[in-house]
Write a protein that holds these residues in place. Sequence first.
Motif, short mmCIF file in Angstrom:
data_model
loop_
_atom_site.label_atom_id
_atom_site.label_comp_id
_atom_site.label_asym_id
_atom_site.label_seq_id
_atom_site.Cartn_x
_atom_site.Cartn_y
_atom_site.Cartn_z
N CYS A 5 0.84 -1.21 0.00
CA CYS A 5 0.01 -0.02 -0.14
C CYS A 5 0.79 1.34 0.07
O CYS A 5 0.58 2.22 -0.70
CB CYS A 5 -0.97 0.00 1.29
N ASP A 6 1.93 1.21 0.71
CA ASP A 6 2.86 2.43 0.84
C ASP A 6 3.39 2.52 -0.48
O ASP A 6 3.61 3.76 -0.94
CB ASP A 6 3.86 2.24 1.88
N TYR A 7 3.81 1.62 -1.18
CA TYR A 7 4.61 1.61 -2.54
C TYR A 7 3.59 2.29 -3.56
O TYR A 7 3.78 3.21 -4.13
CB TYR A 7 4.86 0.42 -2.87
N TRP A 8 2.22 1.78 -3.66
CA TRP A 8 1.53 2.24 -4.50
C TRP A 8 1.03 3.69 -4.15
O TRP A 8 0.62 4.45 -5.22
CB TRP A 8 0.52 1.30 -4.95
N PHE A 9 0.77 3.87 -3.03
CA PHE A 9 0.32 5.40 -2.46
C PHE A 9 1.47 6.16 -2.96
O PHE A 9 1.04 7.40 -3.43
CB PHE A 9 0.24 5.33 -0.98
N ASN A 10 2.69 6.12 -2.74
CA ASN A 10 3.70 6.94 -3.20
C ASN A 10 3.91 7.09 -4.82
O ASN A 10 4.31 8.13 -5.07
CB ASN A 10 5.28 6.71 -2.75
N LYS A 11 3.72 6.12 -5.17
CA LYS A 11 3.86 6.11 -6.93
C LYS A 11 2.62 6.50 -7.42
O LYS A 11 2.65 7.27 -8.62
CB LYS A 11 4.04 4.54 -7.38
N ASP A 12 1.35 6.31 -7.28
CA ASP A 12 0.11 6.49 -8.03
C ASP A 12 -1.01 6.72 -6.77
O ASP A 12 -1.87 5.64 -6.75
CB ASP A 12 -0.01 5.82 -9.02
N GLN A 13 -1.23 7.91 -6.32
CA GLN A 13 -2.41 7.86 -5.31
C GLN A 13 -3.76 7.72 -5.78
O GLN A 13 -4.34 7.06 -5.42
CB GLN A 13 -2.18 9.18 -4.68
N ASN A 14 -3.80 8.07 -7.06
CA ASN A 14 -5.20 7.89 -7.59
C ASN A 14 -5.41 6.47 -7.81
O ASN A 14 -6.76 5.94 -7.71
CB ASN A 14 -5.39 8.56 -9.01
N ARG A 15 -4.42 5.62 -8.20
CA ARG A 15 -4.74 4.10 -8.11
C ARG A 15 -5.51 3.56 -7.23
O ARG A 15 -6.30 2.58 -7.26
CB ARG A 15 -3.45 3.46 -8.48
#
Length: 71
Positions: A5-15
């Motif tokens: 979750c931390d990885y995807w939040f930092n990479k693309d919050q809209n996803r």
Amino acid sequence: MFNVCDYWFNKDQNRLRDIRPDTLAQMLNLANIRPGGRYLAVDDASGVVVSAILDRLGGQFSCYGLSDCGL
């Protein structure tokens, strides 16, 4: 799931629909997700919510899926 979750939040919050790792943990805590329980989840955050629920269940679950196939 925190790291995912931390990885995807930092990479693309809209996803993830702007779900931070601490927010995901709080959602699971407030829903009282625990092994042996029965839960219904609707996820529009790339599967992160359902994945976190399955992770917290620890292998004690049955999974059923419904699909809108246009019938």
